[in-house]
Each structure stands twice: as C-alpha cells, then as structure tokens.
Design a protein around this motif. Structure first.
Motif, mmCIF file in Angstrom:
data_model
loop_
_atom_site.group_PDB
_atom_site.id
_atom_site.type_symbol
_atom_site.label_atom_id
_atom_site.label_comp_id
_atom_site.label_asym_id
_atom_site.label_seq_id
_atom_site.Cartn_x
_atom_site.Cartn_y
_atom_site.Cartn_z
ATOM 1 N N TYR A 136 0.842 -1.209 0.000
ATOM 2 C CA TYR A 136 0.000 0.000 0.000
ATOM 3 C C TYR A 136 0.876 1.258 0.000
ATOM 4 C CZ TYR A 136 -2.897 3.809 1.595
ATOM 5 O OH TYR A 136 -3.500 5.032 1.689
ATOM 6 N N TRP A 137 1.838 1.329 0.905
ATOM 7 C CA TRP A 137 2.696 2.525 0.954
ATOM 8 C C TRP A 137 3.443 2.685 -0.371
ATOM 9 C CZ3 TRP A 137 4.539 1.432 6.640
ATOM 10 C CH2 TRP A 137 3.680 2.109 7.522
ATOM 11 N N ALA A 138 3.922 1.567 -0.921
ATOM 12 C CA ALA A 138 4.644 1.641 -2.197
ATOM 13 C C ALA A 138 3.739 2.199 -3.292
ATOM 14 C CB ALA A 138 5.164 0.255 -2.578
ATOM 15 N N SER A 139 2.435 1.904 -3.223
ATOM 16 C CA SER A 139 1.509 2.352 -4.274
ATOM 17 C C SER A 139 1.370 3.877 -4.299
ATOM 18 C CB SER A 139 0.130 1.703 -4.082
ATOM 19 O OG SER A 139 -0.539 2.325 -2.988
ATOM 20 N N LEU A 140 1.840 4.544 -3.236
ATOM 21 C CA LEU A 140 1.743 6.007 -3.190
ATOM 22 C C LEU A 140 2.852 6.684 -3.996
ATOM 23 C CD1 LEU A 140 1.098 6.424 0.658
ATOM 24 C CD2 LEU A 140 -0.629 6.486 -1.148
ATOM 25 N N GLY A 141 3.932 5.948 -4.289
ATOM 26 C CA GLY A 141 5.076 6.586 -4.944
ATOM 27 C C GLY A 141 5.565 5.829 -6.163
ATOM 28 N N GLU A 142 6.652 6.351 -6.748
ATOM 29 C CA GLU A 142 7.242 5.697 -7.928
ATOM 30 C C GLU A 142 8.669 5.228 -7.672
ATOM 31 O OE1 GLU A 142 5.915 8.214 -11.638
ATOM 32 O OE2 GLU A 142 5.905 9.476 -9.844
ATOM 33 N N VAL A 143 9.303 5.819 -6.679
ATOM 34 C CA VAL A 143 10.692 5.487 -6.349
ATOM 35 C C VAL A 143 10.804 5.452 -4.826
ATOM 36 C CG1 VAL A 143 13.094 6.304 -6.484
ATOM 37 C CG2 VAL A 143 11.571 6.692 -8.409
ATOM 38 N N PHE A 144 11.703 4.578 -4.310
ATOM 39 C CA PHE A 144 11.870 4.507 -2.849
ATOM 40 C C PHE A 144 13.328 4.734 -2.458
ATOM 41 C CE2 PHE A 144 12.678 1.761 0.992
ATOM 42 C CZ PHE A 144 12.034 2.604 1.895
ATOM 43 N N ILE A 145 13.509 5.584 -1.469
ATOM 44 C CA ILE A 145 14.864 5.827 -0.932
ATOM 45 C C ILE A 145 14.836 5.525 0.566
ATOM 46 C CG2 ILE A 145 16.639 7.570 -0.496
ATOM 47 C CD1 ILE A 145 15.443 9.081 -2.940
ATOM 48 N N ASN A 146 15.742 4.668 1.002
ATOM 49 C CA ASN A 146 15.831 4.392 2.441
ATOM 50 C C ASN A 146 17.023 5.139 3.028
ATOM 51 O OD1 ASN A 146 15.734 3.424 4.996
ATOM 52 N ND2 ASN A 146 15.838 1.249 4.450
ATOM 53 N N ASP A 147 16.749 6.035 3.959
ATOM 54 C CA ASP A 147 17.843 6.787 4.590
ATOM 55 C C ASP A 147 17.818 6.635 6.115
ATOM 56 O OD1 ASP A 147 20.127 8.146 3.992
ATOM 57 O OD2 ASP A 147 19.221 10.140 3.932
ATOM 58 N N ALA A 148 17.149 5.571 6.587
ATOM 59 C CA ALA A 148 17.032 5.359 8.035
ATOM 60 C C ALA A 148 17.958 4.216 8.448
ATOM 61 C CB ALA A 148 15.588 5.052 8.398
ATOM 62 N N PHE A 149 19.205 4.550 8.760
ATOM 63 C CA PHE A 149 20.198 3.511 9.075
ATOM 64 C C PHE A 149 19.859 2.777 10.377
ATOM 65 C CE2 PHE A 149 24.356 2.079 10.700
ATOM 66 C CZ PHE A 149 24.665 1.212 9.663
ATOM 67 N N GLY A 150 19.295 3.489 11.337
ATOM 68 C CA GLY A 150 19.010 2.914 12.653
ATOM 69 C C GLY A 150 18.078 1.705 12.631
ATOM 70 N N THR A 151 17.272 1.558 11.556
ATOM 71 C CA THR A 151 16.341 0.419 11.491
ATOM 72 C C THR A 151 16.697 -0.556 10.371
ATOM 73 O OG1 THR A 151 14.866 1.804 10.157
ATOM 74 C CG2 THR A 151 14.333 1.595 12.488
ATOM 75 N N ILE A 152 17.891 -0.392 9.824
ATOM 76 C CA ILE A 152 18.286 -1.183 8.659
ATOM 77 C C ILE A 152 18.453 -2.686 8.986
ATOM 78 C CG2 ILE A 152 20.840 -1.023 8.792
ATOM 79 C CD1 ILE A 152 18.943 0.033 5.741
ATOM 80 N N HIS A 153 18.631 -2.994 10.291
ATOM 81 C CA HIS A 153 18.790 -4.401 10.687
ATOM 82 C C HIS A 153 17.441 -5.062 10.958
ATOM 83 C CE1 HIS A 153 18.527 -2.013 14.236
ATOM 84 N NE2 HIS A 153 18.685 -3.011 15.081
ATOM 85 N N ARG A 154 16.357 -4.348 10.699
ATOM 86 C CA ARG A 154 15.026 -4.907 10.906
ATOM 87 C C ARG A 154 14.248 -4.895 9.593
ATOM 88 N NH1 ARG A 154 16.910 -6.567 14.828
ATOM 89 N NH2 ARG A 154 16.935 -5.664 16.891
ATOM 90 N N ALA A 155 13.422 -5.924 9.399
ATOM 91 C CA ALA A 155 12.552 -5.937 8.219
ATOM 92 C C ALA A 155 11.206 -5.362 8.610
ATOM 93 C CB ALA A 155 12.393 -7.365 7.711
ATOM 94 N N HIS A 156 10.956 -4.129 8.213
ATOM 95 C CA HIS A 156 9.693 -3.464 8.507
ATOM 96 C C HIS A 156 8.970 -3.150 7.196
ATOM 97 C CE1 HIS A 156 11.257 -1.865 12.657
ATOM 98 N NE2 HIS A 156 10.974 -3.152 12.681
#
Ligand code: AMP
Length: 390
Positions: A136-156
């Motif tokens: 659902y969240w992906a359907s709102l956009g066309e490209v995704f950028i992850n810049d949150a290093f603090g949660t990179i060890h978790r699959a959210h």
C-alpha cells in the motif's frame, strides 16, 4: 545495489524512509540532529523537482496511550523551518486523506506521513513487515529511498516492504555509513579492534566475527574482567559475566597473541563517582575492590598498538564514562586517535555518545549512528534493510 544518483527521480513521487526518531519531551523536540541529518537527501530530491513523501517511525506504539506520545507532527513543523518551505502533515498512515494529499502534490512539494508505528497498534503491521501494508505505501510513490540507518537491521513494512515493490536506493546517510563500514570487510592491516562496554554477552558475535580478520583486539571496560577471571586473576567486585568465562577461556587459548587485556586498572570500593580511586597493577586487585576504568599503563599500551594501525574499529567505552572520574582513559584514547589521525570507525552506541560528549565525534574518520544496526554489521550479519535495496 543502485546509488541514489543512479535513480531517475526527476518530477517523480519519491518516498523517503527517514529516521525522525528524535528525543521528545512533552510534545517538544529535544534534539533535532536526526532531522538536520536527513536534509541532504531531501534537498537533493527537491532539486530534482520530485514530489517528496516522507515516512518515519517515532518511539514504540503498543497501546492506545502511546499514540499521542509518539505523534510525529512536531517533526513536520521543525522540518518546514529547516527546509524553509511548507511541509504538509498527514495525520493518517493510510486512507483517503493520505491518498488525496498525494494525488494533489506538485513537483517540490513535501508531505510527512504520521508515525509508521501507528500501524503497530493493529497487529504490529509495520514492525512485522505486513505484506499488504508495504504494498500500500509503495503504491503512493514511484521510487523509494531508504535513509534510516538505525532500522536497517530490521525488516519493517516501511523499509523492506516498500523496497520490494519500487526501484530503490539508499539515501546519502546510509550510503556514507555503508561506505565506511565496508572498509572493514577486507580491512587494511594492521587492523585493530577496540572493545569495551559492559557485558561480554553483548559482544560475542562481534568478537567471533572480527577475531579472524583483526591483528589485535584491545579489550577494556567491564567486559575485560570476565577475560581476566578466565585467566585466573582476582577481579574483586568488578563486573563479571559468569556464563561467558568459558567463552573467554576458549578465545584466549585460540588467539593468545591477538587479545590484549588491561595490565592495570582504576579501582575503588563502591560503584559511585564520589569515592577516591587508585590505579593498581592487574595482579593486585583486592577482593573488596572493583575496576571502573583501565589504568594509565594500559592506555599507553593501547596507544602503542594503535600507532601502527591502518584501520581501527571501536565499540564500547573503556570505563564507566558516565562518571567524571572514569571517563578519563576513554577520552584520552579518543584524543590520541584524533591527534594522530588514526583512521577509526566508532561503532555506534555508547562510544559515540562518549565521543560526542568529549567533542571528538566530528573529528574521527567515521562515527556510526546506528547502535543495533552497526553492531549487527560488525557481527557479520546480513541486514534486511540493505538486502531489500539490492
Ligand atoms: P555497552 O552498551 O555494552 O557498550 O556498554 C556501555 C556501558 O558499559 C556503559 O554504561 C559503561 O558505564 C559500562 N562500563 C564500562 N566500563 C565498565 C566497568 N569497568 N564496569 C562497569 N561498567 C562499565
């Protein structure tokens, strides 16, 4: 893995997962460092006339009462001041209100969506990477950028979930973190590891992974005493991780030349900053004493070893740095590293807090921001948030 600069984001709807998990007190932001750190990636997208949709978690949401406490709207206000432009805040994490806001966006607009963990109230959808929520969240956009290093060890859902549906790349913050940490995959030699902090149990994974690659592992902090106990020394009332004496014995036996333990120590009788301390040879700790910092000779020994190092990673303070008396040698070693330009990566958590307090954080080669994420990287684990960007 694509880099942000490789992605075509011009005029596109770009979802950026930020780390806006800022300390708050009574609805006010106490420290905006994380918001400031996110500006580089956001501004880059705005320069490309992208429509920027921001997502972040804040705190933990377990029950209804946690919602108001972890409302993300103060971040929209602060971000708007920093970007010097309007930031629209959507109170809802999904639904018609969010969708029509996104539909009406023009190039250069910025929307911040409410705390992603509001979705945890109903079956932990965000934290368990609910498939439908990520899609659902992906359907709102066309490209995704992850810049949150603090949660990179978790699959959210807000990182891995979205990334599995859209062209994705890390933002500049994660790119910098990974570039620094990657230098430890095939390190230059001599490669020296400094480990401190409280418990051996927290560092077993790091020791097992790095002992094979490192030329020396210098051990201080509370965890040193379990190693010293494993050597049969009297450690008095110092911190002991009873369950891991055997682990320490085995590591010492297998790598006798690599592991460097304190040769002297600052001891006192009570766990407080108020009592006087004395420096003692490591063989002279009395049964009613506890070691709260390494000693001067140990610090000098560590300096000597660091002097020839090509790269260093440091996790955990060498003493109880929260007490004025026992932060001395952690601070002095940080100073030595900075003054002698020794290429050092501070591996997250308390050592970064100690370096910040002492004014060395900006002066070291790299201070990693992700506590748990950095530790898991040092343990050699794969990080789901990174894997999902590949
Ligand atoms: P960690 O989170 O494992 O890096 O541990 C950090 C904590 O280790 C800090 O709160 C320090 O106070 C603690 N610590 C460092 N040296 C000692 C020591 N000698 N005795 C007890 N605690 C220590």
């Amino acid at each position: 893995m694509k880099q942000l600069k490789d992605l075509n984001i011009e005029n596109k709807k770009v979802i950026i997962r930020c780390d806006f998990n800022v300390p708050m007190k009574e609805g006010k932001i106490v420290d905006d460092t994380r918001i400031v750190a996110a500006l580089e990636t956001i501004n880059y997208c705005l320069e490309k006339n992208a429509k920027v949709i921001l997502l972040s978690h804040l705190g933990r949401v377990k029950e209804e009462a946690d919602l108001a406490k972890n409302d993300l709207s103060p971040v929209a206000k602060r971000l708007s001041e920093l970007l010097k432009k309007d930031v629209l805040f959507c109170e809802k994490t999904r639904g018609p209100e969010l969708e029509s806001l996104v539909d009406s966006m023009e190039g250069g607009d910025v929307i911040l969506v409410q705390n992603t963990r509001y979705e945890d109230l109903d079956g932990k959808k965000e934290s368990s990477n609910d498939e439908e929520l990520g899609a659902y969240w992906a359907s709102l956009g066309e490209v995704f950028i992850n810049d949150a290093f603090g949660t990179i060890h978790r699959a959210h859902a807000s990182n891995c979930g979205i990334a599995s549906h859209l062209p994705s790349a890390p933002g500049f913050l994660i790119e910098r973190e990974l570039n620094a940490l990657k230098e430890l995959d095939n390190p230059e030699h001599p490669f020296v590891v400094i480990l401190g902090g409280a418990k051996v149990s927290d560092k077993i994974g790091v020791i097992e992974n790095l002992v094979k690659k490192a030329d020396k592992i210098l051990i201080g902090g509370g965890m040193a005493f379990t190693f010293l106990k494993a050597q049969g020394k009297e450690i008095g009332k110092s911190l002991l991780d009873e369950e891991n004496i055997e682990f320490c014995k085995n590591i010492l036996q297998e790598y006798p030349k690599k592991i460097v333990l304190p040769i002297d120590v600052a001891v006192t009788n009570e766990y407080t900053n108020d009592e006087d301390y004395r420096e003692k040879d490591i063989n002279e700790i009395a049964s009613n004493e506890m070691g709260l910092d390494i000693g001067t000779r140990t610090k000098e020994l560590f300096e000597e070893i660091l002097n020839t190092a090509k790269i260093v990673v440091w996790n955990g303070p060498l003493g109880v740095y929260e007490f004025e008396k026992y932060k001395k040698n952690t601070d002095e070693l940080l100073k030595y590293i900075v003054e002698n330009n020794i290429k050092t990566i501070l591996g997250g958590g308390d050592i970064v807090a100690a370096a910040t307090k002492a004014g060395y954080k900006e002066k070291v080669y790299h201070a990693s921001t992700g506590g748990g994420a950095t530790l898991e990287y040092l343990e050699g684990k794969t990080l789901p948030g990174i894997e999902s960007l590949k």
